[in-house]
Design an enzyme around this catalytic site. Structure first.
Site, PDB file in Angstrom:
ATOM      1  N   TRP A 103      31.872 -22.711  22.004  1.00  0.00           N
ATOM      2  CA  TRP A 103      32.633 -21.496  22.316  1.00  0.00           C
ATOM      3  C   TRP A 103      31.857 -20.566  23.238  1.00  0.00           C
ATOM      4  O   TRP A 103      32.419 -19.997  24.172  1.00  0.00           O
ATOM      5  CB  TRP A 103      33.074 -20.775  21.038  1.00  0.00           C
ATOM      6  CG  TRP A 103      34.154 -21.527  20.300  1.00  0.00           C
ATOM      7  CD1 TRP A 103      34.082 -21.984  19.020  1.00  0.00           C
ATOM      8  CD2 TRP A 103      35.448 -21.915  20.795  1.00  0.00           C
ATOM      9  NE1 TRP A 103      35.255 -22.632  18.686  1.00  0.00           N
ATOM     10  CE2 TRP A 103      36.103 -22.604  19.754  1.00  0.00           C
ATOM     11  CE3 TRP A 103      36.117 -21.755  22.011  1.00  0.00           C
ATOM     12  CZ2 TRP A 103      37.390 -23.135  19.889  1.00  0.00           C
ATOM     13  CZ3 TRP A 103      37.396 -22.283  22.153  1.00  0.00           C
ATOM     14  CH2 TRP A 103      38.017 -22.957  21.109  1.00  0.00           C
ATOM     15  N   ASP A 191      31.624 -12.674  20.196  1.00  0.00           N
ATOM     16  CA  ASP A 191      32.826 -13.376  19.733  1.00  0.00           C
ATOM     17  C   ASP A 191      32.598 -13.676  18.250  1.00  0.00           C
ATOM     18  O   ASP A 191      31.746 -14.493  17.905  1.00  0.00           O
ATOM     19  CB  ASP A 191      33.000 -14.668  20.543  1.00  0.00           C
ATOM     20  CG  ASP A 191      34.157 -15.532  20.055  1.00  0.00           C
ATOM     21  OD1 ASP A 191      34.795 -15.179  19.038  1.00  0.00           O
ATOM     22  OD2 ASP A 191      34.431 -16.568  20.704  1.00  0.00           O
ATOM     23  N   LYS A 215      41.537 -17.268  12.292  1.00  0.00           N
ATOM     24  CA  LYS A 215      40.525 -17.933  11.460  1.00  0.00           C
ATOM     25  C   LYS A 215      40.398 -17.199  10.134  1.00  0.00           C
ATOM     26  O   LYS A 215      40.556 -17.780   9.087  1.00  0.00           O
ATOM     27  CB  LYS A 215      39.169 -17.961  12.170  1.00  0.00           C
ATOM     28  CG  LYS A 215      39.223 -18.431  13.629  1.00  0.00           C
ATOM     29  CD  LYS A 215      39.412 -19.928  13.771  1.00  0.00           C
ATOM     30  CE  LYS A 215      39.863 -20.382  15.143  1.00  0.00           C
ATOM     31  NZ  LYS A 215      38.919 -20.184  16.224  1.00  0.00           N
TER      32      LYS A 215
HETATM   33  C1  PLP Z   1      38.966 -20.495  17.680  1.00  0.00           C
HETATM   34  C2  PLP Z   1      37.911 -19.839  18.488  1.00  0.00           C
HETATM   35  C3  PLP Z   1      38.133 -19.468  19.809  1.00  0.00           C
HETATM   36  C4  PLP Z   1      39.426 -19.756  20.530  1.00  0.00           C
HETATM   37  O1  PLP Z   1      40.339 -18.785  20.198  1.00  0.00           O
HETATM   38  P1  PLP Z   1      41.798 -18.734  20.845  1.00  0.00           P
HETATM   39  O2  PLP Z   1      42.453 -17.705  19.986  1.00  0.00           O
HETATM   40  O3  PLP Z   1      42.383 -20.096  20.735  1.00  0.00           O
HETATM   41  O4  PLP Z   1      41.659 -18.300  22.245  1.00  0.00           O
HETATM   42  C5  PLP Z   1      37.111 -18.848  20.495  1.00  0.00           C
HETATM   43  N1  PLP Z   1      35.939 -18.571  19.903  1.00  0.00           N
HETATM   44  C6  PLP Z   1      35.692 -18.921  18.625  1.00  0.00           C
HETATM   45  C7  PLP Z   1      34.371 -18.599  18.016  1.00  0.00           C
HETATM   46  C8  PLP Z   1      36.671 -19.558  17.885  1.00  0.00           C
HETATM   47  O5  PLP Z   1      36.431 -19.906  16.600  1.00  0.00           O
END
Ligand code: PLP
Length: 379
Positions: A103, A191, A215
């Site tokens: 990511w 993130d 999540k």
């Molecule tokens: C799932 C995830 C993403 C992707 O998120 P989207 O909502 O599909 O854009 C990005 N970063 C992390 C850490 C994730 O777990």
């Protein structure tokens, strides 16, 4: 009707059962309006109150200082990979990125479209000591003392919970401006998609925290952004208005129609989390859940986890069968036992059990019992 399975999906993921029940009960008649919450104006008095309460609850749960704005946006974490540089890169035209998994790698690649990206450290293959690293799989977080920070960067970007590999920061980065510390003038952007609200964090260490809701918060379609006020108002002139933190903040996240149902469900999840005792209380449960599972993996002859012990994720527990030919049988037998979505991400392979806040400890116990049984039968 009650759940018949335990769902270990990495995302979209499990939502607390009481929340789904309440949403089901209120689906046709929300708060005596005779309408679904999905069918009412986002500018109506009732919805505005719900929206304000959801933000207030999130602020309370994370102890967000008053000089931060909470924005509810759309586009997910991947859209933020563009939205962040468009809003925060400013005149500097460069930013620092730490690579700890798939990511953060994606974040850096997207940001490179907007300016100069400095990689402060790349965890892939960098410690070279074990098979996983040799294969270029991310299994650790480089120590802050080896990060090559640039003082000219507009911000430093991290992914504090790498959902695919199961690599997680166990503490907030050190900010101060000492030799190995992040300068207070270089805001940290994180993130936190897959571990927000799972552990106590110090929001004041960060300039901006973002993630997708699917999540650990609610349904897909809702993006949360927590951003320090002094960082707002630097957007590039080509930044779309709907993605401009200033415009979104000035309009209380209602510049355009927000994802109303997602905000409603997130609000219910925040209330549920408060009823569990808040973030510190759920963190204690999360520690127990993760320990149970890692102990089972480490104590077995069939399963192994490659992540360095000091950065193993509490939310996404990855593991591999020594004999990979047993993978399909493992997954099929698990499904038979009501343990769903354990297959690892295609980039990494193996297995992954995502055990977010909404996963009860009973689910982890059931998984551990199944793993022992499978090892006895097939290992
Ligand atoms: C799932 C995830 C993403 C992707 O998120 P989207 O909502 O599909 O854009 C990005 N970063 C992390 C850490 C994730 O777990």
């Amino acid at each position: 009707m009650t759940r018949k399975v335990f769902n270990f999906s990495p995302g979209p993921a499990l939502i607390p059962e009481p929340v789904l029940r309440q949403a089901a009960e209120e689906m046709l008649d929300w708060q005596g309006t005779g309408m679904s919450v999905m069918e009412v104006s986002h500018r109506g008095k009732d919805f505005m109150a719900l929206h304000a309460r959801a933000i207030a609850d999130l602020r309370e749960l994370l102890s967000i200082p008053p000089n931060y704005k909470v924005l509810f946006m759309q586009g997910g974490a991947l859209a933020e990979n563009s939205i962040v540089p468009l809003n925060l890169m400013g005149e500097a035209g460069q930013a620092d990125y730490l690579l700890t998994g798939q990511w953060s790698l994606k974040s850096a690649r997207e940001a490179a479209r907007y300016g100069q990206i400095n990689i402060v450290a790349d965890a892939a293959g960098s410690d070279g000591s074990d098979t996983a690293d040799a294969k270029g799989v991310y299994t650790h977080i480089p120590a802050q003392s080896v990060w090559k920070l640039s003082r000219e960067a507009a911000y430093l970007h991290l992914c504090t919970s790498e959902t695919i590999e199961g690599v997680e920061f166990q503490s907030d980065p050190v900010v101060g401006g000492g030799e190995h510390e992040v300068s207070p003038d270089v805001p940290i952007v994180a993130d936190m998609s897959s571990h927000i609200l799972s552990r106590v964090i110090d929001v004041s260490r960060y300039g901006c925290i973002y993630g997708g809701a699917q999540k650990n918060i609610g349904p897909a379609g809702l993006t949360f952004v927590i951003v320090r006020e002094d960082l707002i108002g630097r957007a590039h002139r080509l930044c779309p208005s709907a993605f401009n933190y200033q415009v979104v903040a000035d309009n209380d996240s209602m510049f355009n129609t927000p994802p109303t149902f997602g905000i409603y469900l997130a609000g219910l999840v925040f209330e549920w989390l408060k009823a569990q005792g808040g973030v510190a209380a759920i963190e204690a449960v999360n520690i127990n859940k993760a320990s149970l599972l890692y102990e089972a993996i480490d104590g077995s002859g069939l399963y192994q986890n490659w992540v360095s012990k000091h950065c193993r994720s509490r939310m996404n527990v990855t593991f591999f069968l020594h004999d990979e030919r047993l993978n399909e049988a493992f997954l099929a037998d698990a499904r038979e036992a009501g343990l769903m979505n354990l297959k690892g991400h295609r980039v990494v392979g193996g297995m992954r059990a995502s055990i977010y806040n909404a996963m009860p400890i009973e689910g982890v116990r059931a998984l551990v019992a199944f793993m022992r049984d499978f090892e006895q039968r097939r290992g």
